[in-house]
Design a protein around this motif. Structure first.
Motif, PDB file in Angstrom:
ATOM      1  N   UNK A 120      -3.099  -8.874   6.055  1.00 17.70           N
ATOM      2  CA  UNK A 120      -2.225  -7.861   6.659  1.00 17.70           C
ATOM      3  C   UNK A 120      -0.815  -7.849   6.078  1.00 17.70           C
ATOM      4  N   UNK A 121      -0.285  -9.002   5.750  1.00 17.63           N
ATOM      5  CA  UNK A 121       1.075  -9.058   5.197  1.00 17.63           C
ATOM      6  C   UNK A 121       1.148  -8.273   3.892  1.00 17.63           C
ATOM      7  N   UNK A 122       0.161  -8.439   3.032  1.00 13.66           N
ATOM      8  CA  UNK A 122       0.141  -7.710   1.766  1.00 13.66           C
ATOM      9  C   UNK A 122       0.010  -6.217   2.028  1.00 13.66           C
ATOM     10  N   UNK A 123      -0.888  -5.844   2.912  1.00 14.06           N
ATOM     11  CA  UNK A 123      -1.082  -4.431   3.230  1.00 14.06           C
ATOM     12  C   UNK A 123       0.196  -3.810   3.781  1.00 14.06           C
ATOM     13  N   UNK A 124       0.924  -4.556   4.597  1.00 15.86           N
ATOM     14  CA  UNK A 124       2.186  -4.069   5.148  1.00 15.86           C
ATOM     15  C   UNK A 124       3.206  -3.815   4.036  1.00 15.86           C
ATOM     16  N   UNK A 125       3.289  -4.745   3.103  1.00 19.82           N
ATOM     17  CA  UNK A 125       4.258  -4.628   2.025  1.00 19.82           C
ATOM     18  C   UNK A 125       3.867  -3.576   0.987  1.00 19.82           C
ATOM     19  N   UNK A 126       2.583  -3.370   0.797  1.00 18.28           N
ATOM     20  CA  UNK A 126       2.081  -2.417  -0.209  1.00 18.28           C
ATOM     21  C   UNK A 126       2.130  -0.993   0.358  1.00 18.28           C
ATOM     22  N   UNK A 127       3.326  -0.456   0.474  1.00 16.74           N
ATOM     23  CA  UNK A 127       3.526   0.819   1.161  1.00 16.74           C
ATOM     24  C   UNK A 127       2.887   2.012   0.454  1.00 16.74           C
ATOM     25  N   UNK A 128       2.690   1.928  -0.859  1.00 16.32           N
ATOM     26  CA  UNK A 128       2.069   3.052  -1.552  1.00 16.32           C
ATOM     27  C   UNK A 128       0.557   2.878  -1.742  1.00 16.32           C
ATOM     28  N   UNK A 129       0.022   1.747  -1.275  1.00 21.12           N
ATOM     29  CA  UNK A 129      -1.417   1.507  -1.344  1.00 21.12           C
ATOM     30  C   UNK A 129      -1.955   1.302  -2.748  1.00 21.12           C
ATOM     31  N   UNK A 130      -1.094   0.898  -3.670  1.00 23.55           N
ATOM     32  CA  UNK A 130      -1.498   0.748  -5.076  1.00 23.55           C
ATOM     33  C   UNK A 130      -2.270  -0.538  -5.360  1.00 23.55           C
ATOM     34  N   UNK A 131      -2.219  -1.488  -4.430  1.00 21.78           N
ATOM     35  CA  UNK A 131      -2.862  -2.776  -4.670  1.00 21.78           C
ATOM     36  C   UNK A 131      -1.953  -3.781  -5.340  1.00 21.78           C
ATOM     37  N   UNK A 132      -0.700  -3.389  -5.538  1.00 20.50           N
ATOM     38  CA  UNK A 132       0.297  -4.306  -6.095  1.00 20.50           C
ATOM     39  C   UNK A 132       1.637  -4.025  -5.434  1.00 20.50           C
ATOM     40  N   UNK A 141       9.170  -4.566  -6.756  1.00 19.86           N
ATOM     41  CA  UNK A 141      10.395  -5.150  -6.216  1.00 19.86           C
ATOM     42  C   UNK A 141      10.930  -4.289  -5.068  1.00 19.86           C
ATOM     43  N   UNK A 142      10.881  -2.979  -5.215  1.00 19.26           N
ATOM     44  CA  UNK A 142      11.391  -2.104  -4.146  1.00 19.26           C
ATOM     45  C   UNK A 142      10.513  -2.174  -2.900  1.00 19.26           C
ATOM     46  N   UNK A 143       9.206  -2.355  -3.061  1.00 24.02           N
ATOM     47  CA  UNK A 143       8.337  -2.524  -1.893  1.00 24.02           C
ATOM     48  C   UNK A 143       8.660  -3.824  -1.167  1.00 24.02           C
ATOM     49  N   UNK A 144       8.947  -4.880  -1.913  1.00 24.10           N
ATOM     50  CA  UNK A 144       9.347  -6.139  -1.277  1.00 24.10           C
ATOM     51  C   UNK A 144      10.621  -5.942  -0.473  1.00 24.10           C
ATOM     52  N   UNK A 145      11.608  -5.318  -1.088  1.00 26.48           N
ATOM     53  CA  UNK A 145      12.882  -5.092  -0.422  1.00 26.48           C
ATOM     54  C   UNK A 145      12.700  -4.242   0.836  1.00 26.48           C
ATOM     55  N   UNK A 146      11.961  -3.145   0.729  1.00 24.04           N
ATOM     56  CA  UNK A 146      11.729  -2.277   1.883  1.00 24.04           C
ATOM     57  C   UNK A 146      10.919  -2.981   2.967  1.00 24.04           C
ATOM     58  N   UNK A 147       9.928  -3.758   2.546  1.00 21.48           N
ATOM     59  CA  UNK A 147       9.102  -4.480   3.508  1.00 21.48           C
ATOM     60  C   UNK A 147       9.885  -5.515   4.293  1.00 21.48           C
ATOM     61  N   UNK A 148      10.700  -6.272   3.594  1.00 19.93           N
ATOM     62  CA  UNK A 148      11.534  -7.261   4.275  1.00 19.93           C
ATOM     63  C   UNK A 148      12.528  -6.584   5.205  1.00 19.93           C
TER      64      UNK A 148
END
Length: 64
Positions: free
Chosen positions: A2-14, A17-24
């Motif tokens: 779930x943590x990865x899915x939450x951070x992967x906002x565009x659903x790309x599977x990766x 850096x901006x997804x990490x920042x937005x997720x945090x």
């Protein structure tokens, strides 16, 4: 995971850096120093392609 899915906002599977920042930030964790995010990226991006794939994410959190 779930943590990865939450951070992967565009659903790309990766994770970028901006997804990490937005997720945090979405969890209320604001990185005052950009080098902290860069350090996370360096530790997790084991193949050095600039993104964190799911297997890298899990492999770093749960090394065998």
């Amino acid at each position: 995971m779930r943590a990865f899915e939450f951070l992967d906002s565009d659903g790309s599977g990766s994770l970028s850096l901006s997804e990490l920042e937005d997720g945090f930030a979405g969890m209320g964790l604001y990185m005052a120093r950009p080098e902290l995010l860069a350090d996370i990226m360096t530790r997790f991006d084991t193949n050095r392609n600039g993104k964190i794939e799911y297997r890298e994410f899990v492999g770093t959190l749960y090394p065998t």
